[in-house]
Scaffold this active site. Structure first.
Site, short mmCIF file in Angstrom:
data_model
loop_
_atom_site.label_atom_id
_atom_site.label_comp_id
_atom_site.label_asym_id
_atom_site.label_seq_id
_atom_site.Cartn_x
_atom_site.Cartn_y
_atom_site.Cartn_z
N TYR A 1 0.88 -1.16 0.00
CA TYR A 1 0.00 0.00 0.00
C TYR A 1 0.93 1.22 0.00
O TYR A 1 1.62 1.46 0.98
CB TYR A 1 -0.87 0.05 1.26
N ASP B 1 -7.26 -1.65 -5.29
CA ASP B 1 -8.72 -1.69 -5.23
C ASP B 1 -9.30 -1.00 -4.00
O ASP B 1 -10.51 -0.98 -3.80
CB ASP B 1 -9.24 -3.14 -5.29
N HIS C 1 -11.40 -6.60 -3.51
CA HIS C 1 -11.00 -6.49 -2.10
C HIS C 1 -11.94 -7.29 -1.19
O HIS C 1 -12.25 -6.89 -0.07
CB HIS C 1 -10.99 -5.02 -1.67
#
Length: 517
Positions: free
Chosen positions: A253, A282, A384
Protein backbone atom coordinates in the site's frame (compact mmCIF):
# COMPACT_ATOMS: atom_id res chain seq x y z
CA UNK A 1 12.80 -0.23 37.52
CA UNK A 2 10.19 1.33 39.74
CA UNK A 3 6.73 -0.06 40.42
CA UNK A 4 3.88 2.27 39.42
CA UNK A 5 0.35 2.11 40.89
CA UNK A 6 -2.57 2.02 38.46
CA UNK A 7 -4.00 5.24 39.93
CA UNK A 8 -0.89 7.11 38.80
CA UNK A 9 -1.19 5.75 35.26
CA UNK A 10 -4.79 6.97 35.09
CA UNK A 11 -3.62 10.53 35.59
CA UNK A 12 -1.84 10.48 32.23
CA UNK A 13 -4.46 10.17 29.50
CA UNK A 14 -4.19 13.31 27.45
CA UNK A 15 -2.26 14.41 24.38
CA UNK A 16 0.14 16.32 26.61
CA UNK A 17 0.88 13.33 28.84
CA UNK A 18 -0.10 9.90 27.55
CA UNK A 19 0.83 6.68 29.38
CA UNK A 20 -0.27 3.15 28.53
CA UNK A 21 0.28 -0.25 30.10
CA UNK A 22 1.71 -2.89 27.76
CA UNK A 23 2.72 -6.36 28.94
CA UNK A 24 2.64 -5.22 32.59
CA UNK A 25 5.01 -2.34 31.83
CA UNK A 26 4.18 1.37 31.81
CA UNK A 27 5.19 3.35 28.73
CA UNK A 28 5.11 7.08 28.07
CA UNK A 29 3.96 7.33 24.44
CA UNK A 30 3.33 11.11 24.40
CA UNK A 31 6.10 11.91 21.91
CA UNK A 32 5.03 9.04 19.66
CA UNK A 33 1.43 10.21 19.24
CA UNK A 34 1.94 12.37 16.10
CA UNK A 35 3.87 9.63 14.27
CA UNK A 36 1.61 6.65 15.08
CA UNK A 37 0.60 5.13 11.70
CA UNK A 38 -2.94 4.51 12.93
CA UNK A 39 -3.46 8.08 14.11
CA UNK A 40 -3.34 9.86 17.45
CA UNK A 41 -6.93 9.21 18.55
CA UNK A 42 -6.51 5.43 18.66
CA UNK A 43 -3.79 5.69 21.29
CA UNK A 44 -5.64 8.37 23.24
CA UNK A 45 -8.64 6.08 23.53
CA UNK A 46 -6.35 3.66 25.36
CA UNK A 47 -4.52 6.27 27.41
CA UNK A 48 -4.26 5.61 31.12
CA UNK A 49 -5.26 1.95 30.76
CA UNK A 50 -3.94 -1.52 30.05
CA UNK A 51 -3.76 -1.54 26.24
CA UNK A 52 -2.17 -4.99 25.89
CA UNK A 53 -5.24 -6.83 24.59
CA UNK A 54 -5.79 -4.14 21.93
CA UNK A 55 -2.11 -3.81 21.03
CA UNK A 56 -0.82 -7.37 20.96
CA UNK A 57 -2.83 -8.96 18.10
CA UNK A 58 -2.10 -6.14 15.64
CA UNK A 59 1.55 -5.25 16.28
CA UNK A 60 4.53 -7.44 15.38
CA UNK A 61 6.99 -8.43 18.09
CA UNK A 62 9.63 -5.77 18.57
CA UNK A 63 7.44 -2.84 17.52
CA UNK A 64 7.64 -1.19 20.94
CA UNK A 65 11.41 -1.34 21.13
CA UNK A 66 11.90 -0.08 17.57
CA UNK A 67 9.38 2.76 17.88
CA UNK A 68 10.11 4.15 21.35
CA UNK A 69 13.34 5.26 23.04
CA UNK A 70 14.49 3.33 26.15
CA UNK A 71 13.54 6.24 28.44
CA UNK A 72 9.89 5.84 27.40
CA UNK A 73 9.75 2.73 29.59
CA UNK A 74 8.77 4.18 32.97
CA UNK A 75 8.49 1.07 35.08
CA UNK A 76 6.34 -1.94 35.97
CA UNK A 77 2.68 -1.71 36.84
CA UNK A 78 1.74 -2.66 40.39
CA UNK A 79 -0.56 -5.56 39.55
CA UNK A 80 -2.15 -5.45 43.00
CA UNK A 81 -3.59 -2.03 42.20
CA UNK A 82 -5.18 -3.05 38.88
CA UNK A 83 -8.99 -3.18 38.76
CA UNK A 84 -10.66 -6.50 38.07
CA UNK A 85 -11.08 -6.72 34.31
CA UNK A 86 -14.60 -6.96 33.02
CA UNK A 87 -15.34 -9.89 30.75
CA UNK A 88 -14.95 -9.08 27.07
CA UNK A 89 -17.78 -10.39 24.92
CA UNK A 90 -16.60 -13.33 22.85
CA UNK A 91 -17.99 -16.39 21.19
CA UNK A 92 -20.86 -17.59 19.12
CA UNK A 93 -23.73 -15.82 20.89
CA UNK A 94 -22.21 -12.36 20.47
CA UNK A 95 -21.53 -12.98 16.80
CA UNK A 96 -25.00 -14.42 16.32
CA UNK A 97 -26.56 -11.26 17.78
CA UNK A 98 -24.36 -9.08 15.58
CA UNK A 99 -25.56 -10.95 12.51
CA UNK A 100 -29.20 -10.75 13.57
CA UNK A 101 -28.94 -6.99 13.97
CA UNK A 102 -28.19 -6.58 10.27
CA UNK A 103 -30.04 -9.61 8.95
CA UNK A 104 -27.00 -11.57 7.81
CA UNK A 105 -27.07 -15.36 7.88
CA UNK A 106 -24.00 -17.47 8.42
CA UNK A 107 -24.99 -20.81 6.95
CA UNK A 108 -24.97 -22.44 3.56
CA UNK A 109 -28.72 -22.51 3.11
CA UNK A 110 -28.92 -26.26 3.72
CA UNK A 111 -30.79 -27.03 6.97
CA UNK A 112 -28.59 -29.96 7.91
CA UNK A 113 -25.46 -27.90 7.30
CA UNK A 114 -26.79 -25.10 9.51
CA UNK A 115 -27.41 -27.57 12.33
CA UNK A 116 -23.97 -29.15 12.03
CA UNK A 117 -21.52 -27.76 14.57
CA UNK A 118 -18.03 -29.23 14.16
CA UNK A 119 -15.95 -29.22 17.33
CA UNK A 120 -12.52 -29.78 15.74
CA UNK A 121 -10.88 -28.86 12.44
CA UNK A 122 -10.67 -32.56 11.62
CA UNK A 123 -14.48 -32.72 11.65
CA UNK A 124 -14.76 -29.84 9.17
CA UNK A 125 -15.64 -31.11 5.71
CA UNK A 126 -15.81 -27.78 3.87
CA UNK A 127 -14.96 -24.09 4.26
CA UNK A 128 -18.39 -23.28 5.70
CA UNK A 129 -17.65 -25.75 8.52
CA UNK A 130 -14.32 -24.01 9.09
CA UNK A 131 -16.04 -20.63 9.30
CA UNK A 132 -18.67 -21.95 11.74
CA UNK A 133 -16.01 -23.38 14.02
CA UNK A 134 -13.96 -20.19 13.88
CA UNK A 135 -17.04 -18.07 14.56
CA UNK A 136 -17.56 -19.85 17.87
CA UNK A 137 -13.94 -19.32 18.86
CA UNK A 138 -13.13 -15.81 17.63
CA UNK A 139 -13.46 -12.68 19.71
CA UNK A 140 -16.12 -10.21 18.69
CA UNK A 141 -13.44 -7.85 17.36
CA UNK A 142 -11.75 -10.53 15.25
CA UNK A 143 -14.99 -11.89 13.81
CA UNK A 144 -16.26 -8.41 12.98
CA UNK A 145 -13.08 -7.51 11.13
CA UNK A 146 -12.81 -10.80 9.20
CA UNK A 147 -16.51 -11.02 8.32
CA UNK A 148 -17.09 -7.37 7.48
CA UNK A 149 -17.52 -6.00 3.97
CA UNK A 150 -18.72 -2.83 2.29
CA UNK A 151 -22.19 -1.39 2.91
CA UNK A 152 -24.85 -4.10 2.53
CA UNK A 153 -22.44 -6.96 1.69
CA UNK A 154 -23.94 -7.45 -1.79
CA UNK A 155 -20.56 -7.77 -3.49
CA UNK A 156 -19.21 -10.06 -0.79
CA UNK A 157 -22.20 -12.37 -1.25
CA UNK A 158 -22.18 -12.12 -5.05
CA UNK A 159 -18.48 -13.05 -5.13
CA UNK A 160 -19.51 -16.54 -4.10
CA UNK A 161 -22.95 -16.96 -5.64
CA UNK A 162 -21.67 -16.02 -9.10
CA UNK A 163 -19.75 -19.30 -9.22
CA UNK A 164 -22.96 -21.24 -8.68
CA UNK A 165 -24.28 -19.85 -11.96
CA UNK A 166 -21.46 -21.54 -13.86
CA UNK A 167 -22.10 -25.18 -14.72
CA UNK A 168 -19.37 -27.77 -15.18
CA UNK A 169 -19.34 -30.15 -18.16
CA UNK A 170 -17.98 -33.58 -17.07
CA UNK A 171 -16.58 -35.97 -19.67
CA UNK A 172 -16.63 -39.78 -19.56
CA UNK A 173 -14.31 -42.56 -20.68
CA UNK A 174 -11.26 -40.55 -19.64
CA UNK A 175 -8.50 -42.15 -17.58
CA UNK A 176 -8.47 -40.07 -14.37
CA UNK A 177 -6.05 -42.21 -12.38
CA UNK A 178 -3.47 -39.45 -12.15
CA UNK A 179 -4.18 -35.81 -11.29
CA UNK A 180 -1.62 -33.02 -11.05
CA UNK A 181 -2.99 -29.70 -9.70
CA UNK A 182 0.41 -27.96 -9.83
CA UNK A 183 1.01 -24.70 -11.70
CA UNK A 184 3.86 -22.39 -12.69
CA UNK A 185 3.56 -18.70 -11.85
CA UNK A 186 5.44 -15.73 -13.27
CA UNK A 187 7.05 -18.09 -15.75
CA UNK A 188 9.32 -19.94 -13.33
CA UNK A 189 7.85 -20.62 -9.90
CA UNK A 190 6.48 -24.14 -9.45
CA UNK A 191 3.58 -24.43 -6.99
CA UNK A 192 1.92 -27.67 -5.98
CA UNK A 193 -1.61 -26.23 -5.86
CA UNK A 194 -3.39 -23.70 -8.10
CA UNK A 195 -4.48 -21.48 -5.22
CA UNK A 196 -2.61 -18.92 -3.14
CA UNK A 197 -3.18 -16.94 0.05
CA UNK A 198 -4.22 -13.40 -0.81
CA UNK A 199 -2.89 -10.63 1.43
CA UNK A 200 -4.95 -10.89 4.61
CA UNK A 201 -4.27 -8.44 7.42
CA UNK A 202 -4.25 -8.87 11.18
CA UNK A 203 -4.01 -12.65 11.34
CA UNK A 204 -3.06 -12.65 15.02
CA UNK A 205 -6.47 -11.23 15.86
CA UNK A 206 -7.68 -14.75 15.15
CA UNK A 207 -4.84 -16.84 16.58
CA UNK A 208 -1.32 -16.30 17.98
CA UNK A 209 0.13 -18.37 15.10
CA UNK A 210 -0.68 -15.41 12.85
CA UNK A 211 0.76 -14.97 9.38
CA UNK A 212 3.74 -17.16 10.26
CA UNK A 213 1.30 -20.00 10.91
CA UNK A 214 -0.25 -19.41 7.48
CA UNK A 215 3.26 -19.50 5.96
CA UNK A 216 4.04 -22.85 7.59
CA UNK A 217 0.76 -24.29 6.34
CA UNK A 218 1.43 -22.97 2.83
CA UNK A 219 4.86 -24.62 2.88
CA UNK A 220 3.29 -28.01 3.55
CA UNK A 221 1.04 -27.68 0.51
CA UNK A 222 3.47 -25.95 -1.84
CA UNK A 223 1.28 -22.83 -1.96
CA UNK A 224 2.13 -19.18 -2.49
CA UNK A 225 1.45 -16.63 0.25
CA UNK A 226 1.24 -12.89 -0.36
CA UNK A 227 2.22 -11.13 2.86
CA UNK A 228 -0.12 -8.33 3.88
CA UNK A 229 1.23 -4.79 4.16
CA UNK A 230 -0.74 -4.71 7.43
CA UNK A 231 0.35 -8.07 8.78
CA UNK A 232 0.43 -8.50 12.55
CA UNK A 233 3.93 -9.98 12.29
CA UNK A 234 6.99 -8.63 10.52
CA UNK A 235 7.94 -9.96 7.08
CA UNK A 236 11.12 -11.35 8.63
CA UNK A 237 9.11 -13.29 11.22
CA UNK A 238 6.71 -14.62 8.60
CA UNK A 239 9.34 -16.00 6.21
CA UNK A 240 11.71 -17.23 8.93
CA UNK A 241 12.69 -20.88 8.43
CA UNK A 242 10.73 -21.10 5.16
CA UNK A 243 11.97 -23.90 2.89
CA UNK A 244 14.24 -22.73 0.09
CA UNK A 245 11.62 -23.54 -2.55
CA UNK A 246 8.80 -21.62 -0.82
CA UNK A 247 7.94 -18.30 -2.41
CA UNK A 248 6.16 -15.22 -1.14
CA UNK A 249 4.86 -11.97 -2.52
CA UNK A 250 4.67 -8.77 -0.52
CA UNK A 251 1.67 -6.46 -0.65
CA UNK A 252 2.37 -2.76 -1.04
CA UNK A 253 0.00 0.00 0.00
CA UNK A 254 1.85 3.09 -1.15
CA UNK A 255 2.08 5.65 1.65
CA UNK A 256 1.46 9.37 1.27
CA UNK A 257 4.94 9.80 2.69
CA UNK A 258 6.71 7.92 -0.09
CA UNK A 259 9.92 7.57 1.93
CA UNK A 260 8.13 5.09 4.23
CA UNK A 261 7.26 2.84 1.29
CA UNK A 262 10.73 3.18 -0.16
CA UNK A 263 12.27 2.11 3.15
CA UNK A 264 9.95 -0.88 3.32
CA UNK A 265 10.82 -1.92 -0.24
CA UNK A 266 14.50 -1.83 0.66
CA UNK A 267 13.75 -4.03 3.65
CA UNK A 268 11.79 -6.51 1.52
CA UNK A 269 14.69 -6.78 -0.93
CA UNK A 270 16.73 -8.38 1.87
CA UNK A 271 14.30 -11.34 1.93
CA UNK A 272 15.17 -13.64 -0.99
CA UNK A 273 11.98 -15.69 -0.61
CA UNK A 274 9.86 -12.63 -1.53
CA UNK A 275 9.76 -12.81 -5.33
CA UNK A 276 7.37 -10.03 -6.33
CA UNK A 277 5.59 -6.90 -5.16
CA UNK A 278 1.79 -6.95 -5.09
CA UNK A 279 0.67 -3.35 -5.55
CA UNK A 280 -2.89 -3.10 -4.18
CA UNK A 281 -5.14 -0.66 -6.03
CA UNK A 282 -8.72 -1.69 -5.23
CA UNK A 283 -8.93 0.28 -1.98
CA UNK A 284 -7.27 3.70 -2.32
CA UNK A 285 -9.62 4.74 0.48
CA UNK A 286 -11.34 2.43 3.02
CA UNK A 287 -14.78 1.09 2.27
CA UNK A 288 -17.64 1.48 4.76
CA UNK A 289 -17.50 -1.76 6.73
CA UNK A 290 -20.35 -1.46 9.18
CA UNK A 291 -19.81 -4.75 11.03
CA UNK A 292 -16.26 -3.69 11.79
CA UNK A 293 -17.19 -0.12 12.71
CA UNK A 294 -20.13 -1.21 14.87
CA UNK A 295 -18.41 -3.99 16.75
CA UNK A 296 -14.71 -3.27 16.94
CA UNK A 297 -14.30 0.17 18.42
CA UNK A 298 -10.91 0.50 20.04
CA UNK A 299 -11.12 0.44 23.85
CA UNK A 300 -14.83 -0.46 23.80
CA UNK A 301 -14.24 -3.34 26.20
CA UNK A 302 -11.93 -1.61 28.65
CA UNK A 303 -13.07 -1.71 32.29
CA UNK A 304 -12.05 1.93 32.69
CA UNK A 305 -12.52 3.86 29.43
CA UNK A 306 -10.19 6.74 28.73
CA UNK A 307 -11.27 10.33 28.94
CA UNK A 308 -11.49 10.51 25.16
CA UNK A 309 -13.93 7.62 25.00
CA UNK A 310 -16.01 8.92 27.89
CA UNK A 311 -16.17 12.59 26.97
CA UNK A 312 -15.29 13.30 23.36
CA UNK A 313 -14.26 16.91 23.14
CA UNK A 314 -15.67 17.64 19.69
CA UNK A 315 -18.04 16.41 17.02
CA UNK A 316 -14.98 15.16 15.11
CA UNK A 317 -13.78 13.17 18.13
CA UNK A 318 -17.22 11.66 18.66
CA UNK A 319 -17.39 10.59 15.03
CA UNK A 320 -13.96 8.94 15.21
CA UNK A 321 -14.85 7.05 18.37
CA UNK A 322 -18.08 5.86 16.77
CA UNK A 323 -16.30 4.54 13.70
CA UNK A 324 -13.12 3.12 15.15
CA UNK A 325 -13.09 -0.19 13.32
CA UNK A 326 -9.88 -2.12 12.68
CA UNK A 327 -10.16 -1.78 8.90
CA UNK A 328 -10.42 2.00 8.89
CA UNK A 329 -7.39 2.41 11.14
CA UNK A 330 -5.25 0.33 8.77
CA UNK A 331 -5.67 2.88 5.98
CA UNK A 332 -4.10 5.78 7.88
CA UNK A 333 -1.39 7.25 5.67
CA UNK A 334 -2.33 5.32 2.52
CA UNK A 335 -1.85 7.39 -0.64
CA UNK A 336 -4.98 8.06 -2.73
CA UNK A 337 -3.09 9.72 -5.59
CA UNK A 338 -1.69 6.75 -7.52
CA UNK A 339 -1.81 6.89 -11.34
CA UNK A 340 -0.52 4.91 -14.31
CA UNK A 341 1.66 7.86 -15.28
CA UNK A 342 3.41 8.41 -11.94
CA UNK A 343 3.29 5.26 -9.82
CA UNK A 344 4.85 2.60 -12.04
CA UNK A 345 7.90 4.79 -12.89
CA UNK A 346 8.32 5.53 -9.17
CA UNK A 347 8.21 1.80 -8.42
CA UNK A 348 10.73 1.08 -11.16
CA UNK A 349 13.17 3.42 -9.42
CA UNK A 350 12.89 1.53 -6.13
CA UNK A 351 12.48 -2.15 -7.02
CA UNK A 352 13.47 -4.49 -9.80
CA UNK A 353 11.10 -7.18 -8.55
CA UNK A 354 8.16 -8.09 -10.81
CA UNK A 355 4.98 -6.13 -10.11
CA UNK A 356 1.57 -7.76 -9.67
CA UNK A 357 -1.33 -5.30 -9.74
CA UNK A 358 -4.14 -6.29 -7.39
CA UNK A 359 -7.63 -4.89 -7.74
CA UNK A 360 -8.38 -4.86 -11.48
CA UNK A 361 -12.17 -4.79 -11.96
CA UNK A 362 -12.68 -3.84 -15.63
CA UNK A 363 -11.38 -5.09 -18.96
CA UNK A 364 -10.04 -1.61 -19.73
CA UNK A 365 -7.65 -1.68 -16.78
CA UNK A 366 -6.65 -5.27 -17.56
CA UNK A 367 -5.75 -4.18 -21.09
CA UNK A 368 -3.74 -1.19 -19.84
CA UNK A 369 -1.89 -3.40 -17.34
CA UNK A 370 -0.97 -5.93 -20.04
CA UNK A 371 0.79 -3.15 -21.96
CA UNK A 372 3.16 -2.54 -19.02
CA UNK A 373 5.11 -5.77 -19.31
CA UNK A 374 7.76 -6.75 -18.38
CA UNK A 375 7.51 -4.55 -15.27
CA UNK A 376 3.94 -5.71 -14.61
CA UNK A 377 3.87 -9.49 -14.94
CA UNK A 378 0.44 -10.28 -13.53
CA UNK A 379 -2.82 -8.79 -12.35
CA UNK A 380 -5.22 -10.01 -9.68
CA UNK A 381 -8.87 -9.50 -10.54
CA UNK A 382 -10.25 -8.52 -7.15
CA UNK A 383 -12.80 -6.28 -5.46
CA UNK A 384 -11.00 -6.49 -2.10
CA UNK A 385 -13.27 -9.27 -0.91
CA UNK A 386 -16.28 -6.98 -1.22
CA UNK A 387 -14.72 -4.69 1.40
CA UNK A 388 -14.35 -1.61 -0.80
CA UNK A 389 -17.12 -0.59 -3.24
CA UNK A 390 -20.34 -2.51 -2.69
CA UNK A 391 -22.04 -3.76 -5.90
CA UNK A 392 -18.69 -3.84 -7.71
CA UNK A 393 -18.47 -6.90 -10.00
CA UNK A 394 -17.25 -10.29 -8.81
CA UNK A 395 -13.81 -11.15 -10.17
CA UNK A 396 -15.26 -13.97 -12.27
CA UNK A 397 -17.43 -11.35 -14.03
CA UNK A 398 -14.34 -9.30 -14.80
CA UNK A 399 -12.64 -12.41 -16.20
CA UNK A 400 -15.60 -13.01 -18.52
CA UNK A 401 -15.55 -9.32 -19.49
CA UNK A 402 -11.89 -9.68 -20.48
CA UNK A 403 -12.71 -12.77 -22.54
CA UNK A 404 -15.43 -10.84 -24.36
CA UNK A 405 -13.72 -7.50 -25.01
CA UNK A 406 -9.96 -8.10 -24.99
CA UNK A 407 -9.15 -11.84 -25.00
CA UNK A 408 -5.59 -11.02 -26.12
CA UNK A 409 -4.87 -10.07 -22.49
CA UNK A 410 -5.03 -13.76 -21.57
CA UNK A 411 -2.47 -14.58 -24.27
CA UNK A 412 0.00 -11.74 -23.69
CA UNK A 413 3.52 -13.22 -23.35
CA UNK A 414 4.98 -12.73 -19.88
CA UNK A 415 1.64 -11.61 -18.43
CA UNK A 416 -0.77 -13.58 -16.22
CA UNK A 417 -4.27 -13.10 -14.86
CA UNK A 418 -5.00 -14.25 -11.30
CA UNK A 419 -8.16 -13.63 -9.29
CA UNK A 420 -9.57 -13.84 -5.79
CA UNK A 421 -12.81 -13.31 -3.86
CA UNK A 422 -15.65 -15.56 -2.79
CA UNK A 423 -13.87 -18.91 -3.11
CA UNK A 424 -15.66 -21.52 -1.02
CA UNK A 425 -15.15 -24.70 -3.05
CA UNK A 426 -12.56 -26.41 -5.17
CA UNK A 427 -15.07 -26.27 -8.02
CA UNK A 428 -14.93 -22.44 -7.78
CA UNK A 429 -11.17 -22.63 -8.33
CA UNK A 430 -11.52 -25.03 -11.25
CA UNK A 431 -14.13 -22.83 -12.96
CA UNK A 432 -11.83 -19.80 -12.76
CA UNK A 433 -8.88 -21.79 -14.11
CA UNK A 434 -11.01 -23.10 -16.98
CA UNK A 435 -11.86 -19.52 -17.96
CA UNK A 436 -8.26 -18.43 -18.13
CA UNK A 437 -7.14 -17.53 -14.61
CA UNK A 438 -3.62 -18.70 -13.88
CA UNK A 439 -4.12 -18.94 -10.10
CA UNK A 440 -6.89 -18.31 -7.58
CA UNK A 441 -6.56 -16.56 -4.21
CA UNK A 442 -8.17 -17.18 -0.84
CA UNK A 443 -8.16 -14.59 1.94
CA UNK A 444 -10.89 -14.98 4.54
CA UNK A 445 -10.58 -18.77 4.33
CA UNK A 446 -7.03 -18.59 5.68
CA UNK A 447 -8.07 -16.20 8.47
CA UNK A 448 -11.04 -18.34 9.48
CA UNK A 449 -8.78 -21.39 9.33
CA UNK A 450 -6.49 -19.70 11.85
CA UNK A 451 -9.48 -18.86 14.03
CA UNK A 452 -10.68 -22.45 13.88
CA UNK A 453 -7.39 -24.07 14.82
CA UNK A 454 -4.28 -21.99 14.24
CA UNK A 455 -1.80 -23.38 11.73
CA UNK A 456 -3.66 -26.70 11.77
CA UNK A 457 -6.86 -24.93 10.76
CA UNK A 458 -5.15 -23.35 7.75
CA UNK A 459 -3.73 -26.73 6.78
CA UNK A 460 -7.23 -28.18 6.92
CA UNK A 461 -8.49 -25.38 4.63
CA UNK A 462 -5.80 -26.20 2.08
CA UNK A 463 -6.36 -29.92 2.41
CA UNK A 464 -10.08 -29.49 1.72
CA UNK A 465 -9.51 -27.23 -1.28
CA UNK A 466 -6.80 -29.41 -2.80
CA UNK A 467 -9.02 -32.48 -2.49
CA UNK A 468 -12.01 -30.71 -4.04
CA UNK A 469 -9.87 -29.36 -6.91
CA UNK A 470 -8.53 -32.82 -7.69
CA UNK A 471 -11.99 -34.38 -7.57
CA UNK A 472 -13.40 -31.75 -9.94
CA UNK A 473 -10.48 -32.11 -12.36
CA UNK A 474 -10.83 -35.89 -12.47
CA UNK A 475 -14.58 -35.77 -13.07
CA UNK A 476 -14.03 -33.24 -15.86
CA UNK A 477 -11.51 -35.57 -17.45
CA UNK A 478 -8.54 -33.25 -16.91
CA UNK A 479 -5.39 -34.70 -15.40
CA UNK A 480 -3.46 -31.40 -15.47
CA UNK A 481 -4.45 -27.77 -14.94
CA UNK A 482 -3.32 -26.97 -18.49
CA UNK A 483 -6.09 -29.22 -19.81
CA UNK A 484 -8.82 -27.10 -18.24
CA UNK A 485 -10.48 -24.72 -20.68
CA UNK A 486 -13.76 -23.05 -21.70
CA UNK A 487 -15.08 -26.38 -22.95
CA UNK A 488 -15.24 -27.47 -19.29
CA UNK A 489 -17.80 -24.84 -18.28
CA UNK A 490 -21.15 -23.39 -19.30
CA UNK A 491 -21.33 -19.66 -18.46
CA UNK A 492 -24.59 -18.79 -20.26
CA UNK A 493 -26.36 -17.86 -17.02
CA UNK A 494 -23.69 -15.28 -16.24
CA UNK A 495 -23.32 -13.82 -19.71
CA UNK A 496 -26.33 -11.52 -19.39
CA UNK A 497 -24.65 -9.71 -16.49
CA UNK A 498 -21.37 -9.02 -18.29
CA UNK A 499 -20.66 -5.43 -19.33
CA UNK A 500 -21.47 -4.83 -23.02
CA UNK A 501 -20.21 -1.29 -23.54
CA UNK A 502 -21.34 2.26 -22.98
CA UNK A 503 -24.32 1.92 -25.32
CA UNK A 504 -25.05 -1.72 -24.56
CA UNK A 505 -23.14 -3.28 -27.42
CA UNK A 506 -21.04 -0.74 -29.27
CA UNK A 507 -17.48 0.44 -28.86
CA UNK A 508 -15.99 0.21 -25.38
CA UNK A 509 -13.26 2.27 -23.81
CA UNK A 510 -11.12 -0.83 -24.16
CA UNK A 511 -11.46 -0.57 -27.95
CA UNK A 512 -10.27 3.03 -27.82
CA UNK A 513 -7.36 2.08 -25.55
CA UNK A 514 -6.39 -0.69 -27.96
CA UNK A 515 -6.41 1.69 -30.90
CA UNK A 516 -4.15 4.16 -29.08
CA UNK A 517 -1.57 1.69 -27.82
Amino acid sequence: MRTIPYTEVQLHKSASSCWVILYDQVWDVTAFLPSHPGGTKIILQLAGSDATSEYDPVHPEGTLESSLPPEALLGKIDLATMPKAEAVEVGREVVKRAKQEVGVGGGTGHPQDDEWKPETVEQCLNLNDIERLATRKLSKKAWSYYFSAGDDLHTKSHNNTAYRQILLRPRIFVDCTLCDPSINLLGKHKLQVPFFVSPAAMARLGHPDGEAGIARAAAKFGALQIISNNASQTPEQIVANAPEEQIFGWQLYVQTTRAKSEAMLARIHALPSVRFICLTLDAPVPGKREHDERSSNVAASLPSPSALTSTPDSAESRAEVASGGVGKSLFAGTAPDLTWRTTLPWLAAHTSLPIVLKGVQTHEDALLASRHTPQVQAIILSNHGGRALDTAPPAIHTLLEIRRHCPEVLKTPGFEVWLDGGIKRGTDIVKALALGAKAVGIGRAALFGLGAGGQGGVERVMEILRGEVETAMRLLGCGRVEELGPRCVNTRSLERDIYLGEDGGGETEGDRIRSRL
